[in-house]
Motif scaffolding. Structure first.
Motif, PDB file in Angstrom:
ATOM      1  N   PHE A 175      -7.274   8.866 -10.571  1.00 50.19           N
ATOM      2  CA  PHE A 175      -8.186   8.781  -9.434  1.00 50.19           C
ATOM      3  C   PHE A 175      -8.549  10.178  -8.913  1.00 50.19           C
ATOM      4  O   PHE A 175      -7.665  11.026  -8.834  1.00 50.19           O
ATOM      5  CB  PHE A 175      -7.527   7.951  -8.311  1.00 50.19           C
ATOM      6  CG  PHE A 175      -8.451   7.683  -7.164  1.00 50.19           C
ATOM      7  CD1 PHE A 175      -9.308   6.595  -7.182  1.00 50.19           C
ATOM      8  CD2 PHE A 175      -8.473   8.536  -6.067  1.00 50.19           C
ATOM      9  CE1 PHE A 175     -10.180   6.364  -6.126  1.00 50.19           C
ATOM     10  CE2 PHE A 175      -9.342   8.310  -5.010  1.00 50.19           C
ATOM     11  CZ  PHE A 175     -10.191   7.219  -5.038  1.00 50.19           C
ATOM     12  N   LEU A 187      -7.903  14.182   4.906  1.00 54.05           N
ATOM     13  CA  LEU A 187      -8.296  12.972   4.153  1.00 54.05           C
ATOM     14  C   LEU A 187      -9.597  13.215   3.381  1.00 54.05           C
ATOM     15  O   LEU A 187     -10.704  12.866   3.793  1.00 54.05           O
ATOM     16  CB  LEU A 187      -8.279  11.791   5.109  1.00 54.05           C
ATOM     17  CG  LEU A 187      -6.802  11.668   5.592  1.00 54.05           C
ATOM     18  CD1 LEU A 187      -6.657  10.749   6.765  1.00 54.05           C
ATOM     19  CD2 LEU A 187      -5.846  11.267   4.496  1.00 54.05           C
ATOM     20  N   HIS A 188      -9.400  13.830   2.226  1.00 55.94           N
ATOM     21  CA  HIS A 188     -10.460  14.501   1.461  1.00 55.94           C
ATOM     22  C   HIS A 188     -11.411  13.622   0.662  1.00 55.94           C
ATOM     23  O   HIS A 188     -12.376  14.127   0.117  1.00 55.94           O
ATOM     24  CB  HIS A 188      -9.832  15.555   0.527  1.00 55.94           C
ATOM     25  CG  HIS A 188      -8.828  15.019  -0.440  1.00 55.94           C
ATOM     26  ND1 HIS A 188      -8.218  15.816  -1.392  1.00 55.94           N
ATOM     27  CD2 HIS A 188      -8.302  13.779  -0.618  1.00 55.94           C
ATOM     28  CE1 HIS A 188      -7.371  15.097  -2.094  1.00 55.94           C
ATOM     29  NE2 HIS A 188      -7.405  13.859  -1.647  1.00 55.94           N
ATOM     30  N   HIS A 189     -11.116  12.300   0.523  1.00 54.88           N
ATOM     31  CA  HIS A 189     -12.004  11.465  -0.311  1.00 54.88           C
ATOM     32  C   HIS A 189     -13.140  10.799   0.462  1.00 54.88           C
ATOM     33  O   HIS A 189     -14.047  10.260  -0.164  1.00 54.88           O
ATOM     34  CB  HIS A 189     -11.216  10.347  -1.012  1.00 54.88           C
ATOM     35  CG  HIS A 189     -10.161  10.824  -1.955  1.00 54.88           C
ATOM     36  ND1 HIS A 189     -10.417  11.690  -2.983  1.00 54.88           N
ATOM     37  CD2 HIS A 189      -8.822  10.545  -2.016  1.00 54.88           C
ATOM     38  CE1 HIS A 189      -9.291  11.924  -3.658  1.00 54.88           C
ATOM     39  NE2 HIS A 189      -8.310  11.249  -3.080  1.00 54.88           N
ATOM     40  N   HIS A 234       0.842  -1.211   0.000  1.00 59.65           N
ATOM     41  CA  HIS A 234       0.000   0.000   0.000  1.00 59.65           C
ATOM     42  C   HIS A 234       0.873   1.256   0.000  1.00 59.65           C
ATOM     43  O   HIS A 234       1.814   1.368   0.776  1.00 59.65           O
ATOM     44  CB  HIS A 234      -0.926  -0.004   1.220  1.00 59.65           C
ATOM     45  CG  HIS A 234      -2.117   0.882   1.036  1.00 59.65           C
ATOM     46  ND1 HIS A 234      -2.024   2.258   1.085  1.00 59.65           N
ATOM     47  CD2 HIS A 234      -3.420   0.593   0.783  1.00 59.65           C
ATOM     48  CE1 HIS A 234      -3.237   2.762   0.864  1.00 59.65           C
ATOM     49  NE2 HIS A 234      -4.091   1.778   0.680  1.00 59.65           N
ATOM     50  N   PRO A 235       0.548   2.241  -0.859  1.00 59.32           N
ATOM     51  CA  PRO A 235       1.411   3.435  -0.952  1.00 59.32           C
ATOM     52  C   PRO A 235       1.347   4.361   0.262  1.00 59.32           C
ATOM     53  O   PRO A 235       2.276   5.141   0.484  1.00 59.32           O
ATOM     54  CB  PRO A 235       0.888   4.177  -2.183  1.00 59.32           C
ATOM     55  CG  PRO A 235      -0.239   3.388  -2.747  1.00 59.32           C
ATOM     56  CD  PRO A 235      -0.543   2.243  -1.844  1.00 59.32           C
ATOM     57  N   MET A 236       0.249   4.309   1.025  1.00 65.56           N
ATOM     58  CA  MET A 236       0.125   5.227   2.168  1.00 65.56           C
ATOM     59  C   MET A 236       0.986   4.719   3.323  1.00 65.56           C
ATOM     60  O   MET A 236       0.738   3.638   3.862  1.00 65.56           O
ATOM     61  CB  MET A 236      -1.345   5.327   2.595  1.00 65.56           C
ATOM     62  CG  MET A 236      -1.573   6.235   3.798  1.00 65.56           C
ATOM     63  SD  MET A 236      -0.978   7.902   3.537  1.00 65.56           S
ATOM     64  CE  MET A 236      -2.487   8.724   3.066  1.00 65.56           C
ATOM     65  N   SER A 288     -10.726  -5.782  -8.553  1.00 65.65           N
ATOM     66  CA  SER A 288      -9.681  -6.755  -8.292  1.00 65.65           C
ATOM     67  C   SER A 288      -9.740  -7.295  -6.867  1.00 65.65           C
ATOM     68  O   SER A 288      -9.161  -8.318  -6.562  1.00 65.65           O
ATOM     69  CB  SER A 288      -8.307  -6.142  -8.581  1.00 65.65           C
ATOM     70  OG  SER A 288      -8.210  -4.922  -7.893  1.00 65.65           O
ATOM     71  N   GLY A 330      -4.113  -5.301  -1.199  1.00 65.07           N
ATOM     72  CA  GLY A 330      -4.194  -4.444  -2.393  1.00 65.07           C
ATOM     73  C   GLY A 330      -5.407  -3.533  -2.416  1.00 65.07           C
ATOM     74  O   GLY A 330      -5.586  -2.771  -3.365  1.00 65.07           O
ATOM     75  N   ALA A 331      -6.253  -3.602  -1.380  1.00 61.23           N
ATOM     76  CA  ALA A 331      -7.435  -2.725  -1.360  1.00 61.23           C
ATOM     77  C   ALA A 331      -7.023  -1.284  -1.089  1.00 61.23           C
ATOM     78  O   ALA A 331      -6.057  -1.036  -0.370  1.00 61.23           O
ATOM     79  CB  ALA A 331      -8.410  -3.190  -0.283  1.00 61.23           C
TER      80      ALA A 331
HETATM   81  N1  V1S Z   1      -2.981   5.946  -8.177  1.00 59.70           N
HETATM   82  C1  V1S Z   1      -3.203   5.099  -7.447  1.00 59.70           C
HETATM   83  C2  V1S Z   1      -3.539   4.092  -6.533  1.00 59.70           C
HETATM   84  N2  V1S Z   1      -2.719   3.108  -6.067  1.00 59.70           N
HETATM   85  C3  V1S Z   1      -3.481   2.372  -5.228  1.00 59.70           C
HETATM   86  C4  V1S Z   1      -3.050   1.204  -4.468  1.00 59.70           C
HETATM   87  C5  V1S Z   1      -1.856   0.565  -4.802  1.00 59.70           C
HETATM   88  C6  V1S Z   1      -1.442  -0.525  -4.044  1.00 59.70           C
HETATM   89  C7  V1S Z   1      -2.224  -0.979  -2.986  1.00 59.70           C
HETATM   90  F1  V1S Z   1      -1.837  -2.012  -2.270  1.00 59.70           F
HETATM   91  C8  V1S Z   1      -3.397  -0.338  -2.649  1.00 59.70           C
HETATM   92  C9  V1S Z   1      -3.820   0.746  -3.404  1.00 59.70           C
HETATM   93  N3  V1S Z   1      -4.715   2.897  -5.177  1.00 59.70           N
HETATM   94  C10 V1S Z   1      -4.769   3.958  -5.967  1.00 59.70           C
HETATM   95  C11 V1S Z   1      -5.954   4.844  -6.187  1.00 59.70           C
HETATM   96  C12 V1S Z   1      -6.293   5.674  -4.953  1.00 59.70           C
HETATM   97  C13 V1S Z   1      -5.460   6.900  -4.784  1.00 59.70           C
HETATM   98  C14 V1S Z   1      -5.851   7.619  -3.497  1.00 59.70           C
HETATM   99  C15 V1S Z   1      -5.177   8.961  -3.281  1.00 59.70           C
HETATM  100  C16 V1S Z   1      -5.479   9.490  -1.910  1.00 59.70           C
HETATM  101  C17 V1S Z   1      -5.109  10.967  -1.658  1.00 59.70           C
HETATM  102  O1  V1S Z   1      -3.749  11.179  -1.886  1.00 59.70           O
HETATM  103  O2  V1S Z   1      -5.797  11.850  -2.511  1.00 59.70           O
HETATM  104  C18 V1S Z   1      -5.470  11.403  -0.218  1.00 59.70           C
HETATM  105  C19 V1S Z   1      -4.836  10.663   0.880  1.00 59.70           C
HETATM  106  N4  V1S Z   1      -7.097   3.988  -6.484  1.00 59.70           N
HETATM  107  C20 V1S Z   1      -7.453   3.658  -7.730  1.00 59.70           C
HETATM  108  O3  V1S Z   1      -6.862   4.075  -8.696  1.00 59.70           O
HETATM  109  C21 V1S Z   1      -8.634   2.705  -7.860  1.00 59.70           C
HETATM  110  C22 V1S Z   1      -8.487   1.389  -8.309  1.00 59.70           C
HETATM  111  C23 V1S Z   1      -9.133   2.328  -9.167  1.00 59.70           C
HETATM  112  C24 V1S Z   1      -7.123   0.850  -8.619  1.00 59.70           C
HETATM  113  C25 V1S Z   1      -6.492   0.279  -7.349  1.00 59.70           C
HETATM  114  N5  V1S Z   1      -7.350  -0.777  -6.775  1.00 59.70           N
HETATM  115  C26 V1S Z   1      -6.742  -1.262  -5.533  1.00 59.70           C
HETATM  116  C27 V1S Z   1      -8.705  -0.281  -6.483  1.00 59.70           C
HETATM  117  C28 V1S Z   1      -9.338   0.306  -7.731  1.00 59.70           C
END
Ligand code: V1S
Ligand code: CA
Ligand code: ZN
Length: 412
Positions: free
Chosen positions: A234, A161-163, A29-31, A106, A119-120
């Protein structure tokens, strides 16, 4: 030694609880809450604690979180852990909140868009409940400092945490601390301006106030097709034409600045200062909330801009110059060492009459100096120059067109 002084007549408070650093969203996870540890190390290394009041945050109360979020969602969040998740999912009133499955999903999603699958976006992890209520508690304490006139600027880097939506987690965000803060502010201030420089669209905040003319939301974000497969960046919302809910009194009180990849410092400054300046002049806010997501920096693991730390900080300076009560929050940011650099620099800008810190990080006073050393990690500098790693898609005439369109929107 670093020129840290407490400016007269200008009080800054810093709200934090180190417990948030221990959280792990999952291996891939990126966070990474570790970025907050690094930020704290730099803030203390530069001695900024002497230029502001520091407060240890306590967890927000369930009732406070309910002022925006659905009561079932809040109850779920207050009880959830990897151990309790499956059992909670069986409770009928929670089961009703399982999102419909979409083609191509996924991971298996549970109620409220939460999941224990690897991966969620919004995983359930150990200590999660504590983490959520702590970052929210820090934002609410910071808000209280402002609304009671005890601080001029209040900072919480663990918030922003805006989303998060009323009854759904989204994009690494579970509780929308920003919305809760603005609801509190509206008890005191006639009008609140929300500005969001995270690379992602501040959709959760915009949606919460889409019918509300006392809150103007303004987000700068990457917008457009994401990759060769045509996936949108996103969350895929925040078009220039999105200006609040049409036909309601909230119409014209949302502004969006969609941006192509690779925008540079000069172009970003032009957009930010033109649009934010006009928004402030037209809306005349009584207080400002600034979400400082650091994923808009060059070299970010998820972002696609080429902004340097000084320009990111210039946005804080520009807003600070209004002299209005100001809440500064974190948000995204996925290259931890640069998140720490930006947020330390911005803490200094908030506290120190805009004076810049020395570019030479005081490595002897920082517990993990290796995080900032070596060519790949920025050579011990606070302001390393990022590689231009994204092709600049932004064309001047297009930026001018956007500024003009938004200016017209502000005339309503
Ligand atoms: N870009 C991007 C990204 N990467 C991931 C991710 C990668 C690895 C993991 F283990 C889990 C998740 N998710 C995303 C994005 C969400 C980005 C959120 C940004 C948050 C913020 O910075 O604005 C505020 C804190 N999610 C997606 O792109 C959604 C999916 C469409 C792809 C990823 N899968 C996990 C869900 C569906
Ligand atoms: Ca944004
Ligand atoms: Zn982001």
């Amino acid at each position: 030694e670093y020129g840290i002084t407490r400016p007269k007549g200008h009080k800054v408070s810093f709200h934090y609880n180190s417990t948030v650093e221990d959280m792990h969203f999952g291996k891939t996870h990126p966070m990474k809450p570790w970025r907050l540890t690094l930020t704290k190390h730099l803030v203390l290394g530069y001695g900024l604690q002497y230029a502001m009041d520091t407060y240890e945050a306590v967890a927000a109360g369930i009732d406070q979180v309910r002022t925006f979020h659905d009561p079932d969602y809040v109850e779920f969040l207050s009880q959830v852990s990897p151990q309790t998740f499956d059992k909670l999912c069986q409770v009928p009133r929670f089961r009703n909140h399982v999102p419909a499955k979409h083609e191509g999903d996924s991971v298996d999603l549970g109620p409220f868009n939460l999941s224990t699958s690897p991966g969620a976006d919004c995983p359930v992890f150990d200590g999660m409940s504590k983490y959520l209520f702590l970052y929210t508690g820090a934002t609410l304490a910071a808000t209280n400092q402002l609304t009671t006139n005890q601080s001029d600027i209040a900072i919480n880097w663990s918030g922003g945490l805006h989303h998060a939506h009323k009854s759904e987690a989204s994009g690494f965000c579970y509780i929308n601390d920003i919305v809760l803060s603005i609801i509190d502010m509206l008890r005191i201030y006639p009008r609140v301006l929300y500005i969001d420089i995270d690379v992602h669209h501040g959709d959760g905040v915009e949606e919460a106030f889409q019918r509300q003319p006392r809150v103007m939301t303004l987000s700068y974000h990457r917008y457009g097709p994401y990759d060769d497969t045509g996936h949108k960046f996103f969350p895929g919302t925040g078009d220039l034409s999105d200006v609040g809910l049409k036909g309601t009194v909230g119409e014209h009180f949302a502004l969006n600045v969609p941006i192509g990849s690779g925008i540079d410092d000069r172009q970003y400054r032009y957009l930010f200062e033109s649009v934010t300046g006009k928004a402030i002049d037209a809306f005349k806010p009584s207080a400002i909330v600034l979400q400082c997501g650091a994923d808009s920096l060059g070299g970010d693991r998820l972002g696609q801009f080429n902004i340097n730390i000084k320009q990111h900080g210039e946005c804080v300076n520009f807003v600070k110059k209004t002299g209005l009560p100001l809440l500064i929050l974190g948000g995204g940011g996925y290259t931890a060492r640069n998140v720490a650099r930006a947020w330390c620099h911005e803490t200094a800008l908030a506290t120190n009459n805009g004076a810049h810190l020395s570019d030479k990080i005081p490595l002897d006073l920082v517990p993990r100096p290796e995080a900032f050393m070596g060519r790949a990690h920025g050579d011990g500098q606070l302001f390393p120059k990022f590689q231009k790693d994204h092709r600049n898609e932004c064309v001047e005439s297009d930026l001018e067109m956007k500024v003009k369109k938004l200016d017209e929107e502000l005339k309503y």
